[in-house]
Write a protein that holds these residues in place. Structure first.
Motif, PDB file in Angstrom:
ATOM      1  N   LEU A   1       0.850  -1.189   0.000  1.00  0.00           N
ATOM      2  CA  LEU A   1       0.000   0.000   0.000  1.00  0.00           C
ATOM      3  C   LEU A   1       0.886   1.240   0.000  1.00  0.00           C
ATOM      4  CD1 LEU A   1      -2.669  -1.050   2.635  1.00  0.00           C
ATOM      5  CD2 LEU A   1      -3.180  -0.315   0.299  1.00  0.00           C
ATOM      6  N   SER A   2       0.480   2.249  -0.768  1.00  0.00           N
ATOM      7  CA  SER A   2       1.361   3.406  -0.916  1.00  0.00           C
ATOM      8  C   SER A   2       0.555   4.653  -1.232  1.00  0.00           C
ATOM      9  CB  SER A   2       2.385   3.150  -2.029  1.00  0.00           C
ATOM     10  OG  SER A   2       3.013   4.335  -2.438  1.00  0.00           O
ATOM     11  N   VAL A   3       0.755   5.668  -0.435  1.00  0.00           N
ATOM     12  CA  VAL A   3       0.124   6.957  -0.723  1.00  0.00           C
ATOM     13  C   VAL A   3       0.709   7.539  -2.005  1.00  0.00           C
ATOM     14  CG1 VAL A   3      -0.184   9.324   0.106  1.00  0.00           C
ATOM     15  CG2 VAL A   3      -0.363   7.412   1.706  1.00  0.00           C
ATOM     16  N   ALA A   4       1.997   7.353  -2.220  1.00  0.00           N
ATOM     17  CA  ALA A   4       2.645   7.886  -3.421  1.00  0.00           C
ATOM     18  C   ALA A   4       2.091   7.239  -4.685  1.00  0.00           C
ATOM     19  CB  ALA A   4       4.152   7.673  -3.336  1.00  0.00           C
ATOM     20  N   LEU A   5       1.802   5.943  -4.614  1.00  0.00           N
ATOM     21  CA  LEU A   5       1.236   5.246  -5.769  1.00  0.00           C
ATOM     22  C   LEU A   5      -0.140   5.798  -6.096  1.00  0.00           C
ATOM     23  CD1 LEU A   5       1.445   2.923  -7.823  1.00  0.00           C
ATOM     24  CD2 LEU A   5       0.502   1.404  -6.083  1.00  0.00           C
ATOM     25  N   ARG A   6      -0.955   6.011  -5.057  1.00  0.00           N
ATOM     26  CA  ARG A   6      -2.283   6.593  -5.264  1.00  0.00           C
ATOM     27  C   ARG A   6      -2.170   8.020  -5.770  1.00  0.00           C
ATOM     28  NH1 ARG A   6      -4.216  11.151  -3.493  1.00  0.00           N
ATOM     29  NH2 ARG A   6      -3.402  10.695  -1.411  1.00  0.00           N
ATOM     30  N   ARG A   7      -1.270   8.791  -5.189  1.00  0.00           N
ATOM     31  CA  ARG A   7      -1.108  10.188  -5.580  1.00  0.00           C
ATOM     32  C   ARG A   7      -0.653  10.298  -7.040  1.00  0.00           C
ATOM     33  NH1 ARG A   7       1.591  11.988  -1.239  1.00  0.00           N
ATOM     34  NH2 ARG A   7       3.584  11.242  -2.034  1.00  0.00           N
ATOM     35  N   GLY A   8       0.243   9.415  -7.454  1.00  0.00           N
ATOM     36  CA  GLY A   8       0.696   9.432  -8.838  1.00  0.00           C
ATOM     37  C   GLY A   8      -0.421   9.132  -9.816  1.00  0.00           C
ATOM     38  N   GLY A   9      -1.338   8.246  -9.412  1.00  0.00           N
ATOM     39  CA  GLY A   9      -2.483   7.959 -10.267  1.00  0.00           C
ATOM     40  C   GLY A   9      -3.406   9.139 -10.409  1.00  0.00           C
ATOM     41  N   ASP A  10      -3.550   9.916  -9.339  1.00  0.00           N
ATOM     42  CA  ASP A  10      -4.421  11.088  -9.366  1.00  0.00           C
ATOM     43  C   ASP A  10      -3.833  12.220 -10.197  1.00  0.00           C
ATOM     44  OD1 ASP A  10      -6.270   9.813  -7.772  1.00  0.00           O
ATOM     45  OD2 ASP A  10      -5.573  10.727  -5.901  1.00  0.00           O
ATOM     46  N   THR A  11      -2.505  12.369 -10.160  1.00  0.00           N
ATOM     47  CA  THR A  11      -1.863  13.483 -10.861  1.00  0.00           C
ATOM     48  C   THR A  11      -1.416  13.132 -12.273  1.00  0.00           C
ATOM     49  OG1 THR A  11       0.329  12.906  -9.984  1.00  0.00           O
ATOM     50  CG2 THR A  11      -1.036  14.418  -8.673  1.00  0.00           C
ATOM     51  N   GLY A  12      -1.456  11.848 -12.615  1.00  0.00           N
ATOM     52  CA  GLY A  12      -0.997  11.443 -13.945  1.00  0.00           C
ATOM     53  C   GLY A  12       0.510  11.318 -14.051  1.00  0.00           C
ATOM     54  N   THR A  13       1.182  11.200 -12.912  1.00  0.00           N
ATOM     55  CA  THR A  13       2.632  10.987 -12.894  1.00  0.00           C
ATOM     56  C   THR A  13       2.912   9.638 -12.248  1.00  0.00           C
ATOM     57  OG1 THR A  13       2.998  13.371 -12.622  1.00  0.00           O
ATOM     58  CG2 THR A  13       4.857  11.919 -12.176  1.00  0.00           C
ATOM     59  N   PRO A  14       3.149   8.597 -13.034  1.00  0.00           N
ATOM     60  CA  PRO A  14       3.368   7.265 -12.461  1.00  0.00           C
ATOM     61  C   PRO A  14       4.440   7.292 -11.376  1.00  0.00           C
ATOM     62  CG  PRO A  14       3.178   7.130 -14.840  1.00  0.00           C
ATOM     63  CD  PRO A  14       3.225   8.586 -14.505  1.00  0.00           C
ATOM     64  N   VAL A  15       4.203   6.558 -10.305  1.00  0.00           N
ATOM     65  CA  VAL A  15       5.097   6.598  -9.154  1.00  0.00           C
ATOM     66  C   VAL A  15       6.500   6.135  -9.512  1.00  0.00           C
ATOM     67  CG1 VAL A  15       4.579   4.258  -8.316  1.00  0.00           C
ATOM     68  CG2 VAL A  15       5.222   6.053  -6.685  1.00  0.00           C
ATOM     69  N   VAL A  16       6.650   5.275 -10.521  1.00  0.00           N
ATOM     70  CA  VAL A  16       7.990   4.781 -10.882  1.00  0.00           C
ATOM     71  C   VAL A  16       8.875   5.884 -11.436  1.00  0.00           C
ATOM     72  CG1 VAL A  16       7.282   2.380 -11.236  1.00  0.00           C
ATOM     73  CG2 VAL A  16       7.154   4.003 -13.143  1.00  0.00           C
ATOM     74  N   VAL A  17       8.269   6.981 -11.907  1.00  0.00           N
ATOM     75  CA  VAL A  17       9.064   8.123 -12.353  1.00  0.00           C
ATOM     76  C   VAL A  17       8.927   9.310 -11.409  1.00  0.00           C
ATOM     77  CG1 VAL A  17       9.052   7.491 -14.793  1.00  0.00           C
ATOM     78  CG2 VAL A  17       7.224   8.920 -13.898  1.00  0.00           C
ATOM     79  N   GLY A  18       7.761   9.447 -10.780  1.00  0.00           N
ATOM     80  CA  GLY A  18       7.535  10.585  -9.901  1.00  0.00           C
ATOM     81  C   GLY A  18       8.196  10.452  -8.547  1.00  0.00           C
ATOM     82  N   GLU A  19       8.150   9.246  -7.970  1.00  0.00           N
ATOM     83  CA  GLU A  19       8.755   9.000  -6.662  1.00  0.00           C
ATOM     84  C   GLU A  19       9.408   7.617  -6.674  1.00  0.00           C
ATOM     85  OE1 GLU A  19       6.492  10.345  -3.179  1.00  0.00           O
ATOM     86  OE2 GLU A  19       4.908  10.996  -4.557  1.00  0.00           O
ATOM     87  N   PRO A  20      10.484   7.455  -7.447  1.00  0.00           N
ATOM     88  CA  PRO A  20      11.082   6.118  -7.647  1.00  0.00           C
ATOM     89  C   PRO A  20      11.630   5.475  -6.388  1.00  0.00           C
ATOM     90  CG  PRO A  20      12.508   7.853  -8.524  1.00  0.00           C
ATOM     91  CD  PRO A  20      11.202   8.499  -8.186  1.00  0.00           C
ATOM     92  N   SER A  21      11.861   6.259  -5.330  1.00  0.00           N
ATOM     93  CA  SER A  21      12.380   5.665  -4.090  1.00  0.00           C
ATOM     94  C   SER A  21      11.279   5.095  -3.212  1.00  0.00           C
ATOM     95  CB  SER A  21      13.172   6.713  -3.294  1.00  0.00           C
ATOM     96  OG  SER A  21      12.331   7.800  -2.920  1.00  0.00           O
TER      97      SER A  21
END
Length: 383
Positions: free
Chosen positions: A332-352
């Motif tokens: 579970l990840s807030v960053a993964l959910r946030r990336g989906g909402d903003t259109g920035t996949p977490v693997v590029v937006g927050e790779p760590s």
């Protein structure tokens, strides 16, 4: 000063890449003429269609390419449009001289992976979008078909949204469609074809229309040479799953589940349907797994063990006795959910982020396991 060389200008202009088709202008016969007079390069190009969305970028790149040739001080650029005959020749060339056929058949070198789940709400589309981007980041040519026609969600997950809130429409060259590209992933979705004056329109289609849509996505969309084609499948075992099984019986299937029994039990069914259509399950991904909280404690919001249970059940059901691996667990990840909402996949937006790292490891495993040549016809005849 040495006068500019016409051949050098021709080579520079011809090497400019069409941003939609992803091939040099020379290959597409879009350069009509190049001549040099004094310090001025006169260039004439032909765009594929009137109102080509990539017109401004092509013009900018052609001017820059011509101006980069030593001795060129001015660029006189004339932009026209292909004739119907030229467009017909281009579409035939892009299809390799073939008629309208589906290019992802059994002899294709493209690895086709259908991402499925037994039920909705397990984060399948979010995982598919991030896996596609992660694979593209590894240098692979990746295409993505949003086959979840009723619940399409891939465009916003990849940031493919215009100022009016709608996905961009594909460029059409006669009966060929050029898919929009985001993060290196060529993407097509039914959401790109809905009426522009009805942003909240719903798709209420039954079997024949669904089959035709999936078939057209696979046949009429120009993806070019792909290493991997991902399909974001609708949940369950309905019409689209059957159609994809008929159209792509050689595809691999990636089953997504959450750890809880309510999701894992039905996830097994989607894998079993793959076997009934001739497809094979390449692995299981467990999403919404335990997350580590800031204080170091672990939160098992949806329980544990569901992913491994699905992998074990599908392994037991495999007619050849092949083991179906659990490719990874995505917490579970807030960053993964946030990336989906903003259109920035977490693997590029927050790779760590822990979820991004888990998805990247799964992508690395998929990237290392190509389709192979076993069982396919090779383009030569032994003497």
């Amino acid at each position: 000063m040495t006068p500019p060389d016409t051949d050098a200008v021709s080579r520079a202009v011809g090497a400019v890449t069409d941003p939609e088709i992803r091939r040099p202008l020379d290959d597409l016969d879009m350069v009509r003429s190049v001549r040099v007079e004094g310090e001025t390069a006169h260039v004439e190009i032909a765009l594929t269609i009137v109102g080509c969305p990539a017109a401004e970028r092509i013009e900018r790149d052609v001017r820059a390419a011509a101006a980069s040739v030593p001795g060129v001080a001015h660029v006189d650029l004339e932009i026209g449009v292909m004739t119907p005959a030229e467009r017909a020749a281009l579409t035939e060339r892009l299809r390799g001289g073939a008629a309208r056929v589906m290019p992802f058949g059994p002899d294709s070198l493209t690895r086709v992976i259908a991402v499925t789940s037994g039920k909705g709400g397990v984060g399948k589309s979010t995982l598919t979008a991030n896996l596609a981007v992660a694979l593209a980041e590894r240098g692979l040519a990746v295409g993505l078909v949003d086959a979840d026609v009723h619940g399409f969600s891939i465009p916003p997950l990849l940031g493919l949204v215009e100022p009016d809130g709608l996905p961009p429409q594909p460029t059409r060259i006669d009966d060929l469609m050029l898919p929009p590209v985001a993060y290196g992933v060529k993407t097509i979705s039914i959401g790109m074809f809905l009426p522009r004056d009805q942003p909240a329109a719903a798709v209420a289609w039954r079997g024949p229309m669904l089959h035709r849509t999936v078939s057209q996505f696979l046949t009429d969309v120009y993806f070019g040479d792909l290493d991997v084609l991902l399909l974001d499948m609708p949940p369950g075992t309905g019409d689209v799953a059957i159609s994809v099984g008929q159209l792509l019986p050689h595809a691999g299937v990636l089953v997504v589940t959450t750890p809880q029994t309510a999701a894992s039990d039905v996830a097994v069914r989607s894998g079993l349907v793959a076997g009934q259509t001739g497809q094979h399950v390449i692995g299981v991904v467990e999403n919404m797994a335990a997350m580590t909280l800031p204080d170091g404690s672990v939160l098992d919001l949806f329980g544990a063990g569901g992913g491994q249970a699905v992998a074990d059940a599908l392994s037991d059901a495999d007619p050849d006795g092949a083991a179906v691996p659990l490719l990874g667990s995505v917490p579970l990840s807030v960053a993964l959910r946030r990336g989906g909402d903003t259109g920035t996949p977490v693997v590029v937006g927050e790779p760590s982020d822990a979820a991004a790292q888990a998805i990247s490891r799964i992508a690395e495993t998929l990237a290392r396991t190509g389709r192979g040549l076993a069982g396919r016809a090779l383009p030569f005849t032994p003497r």
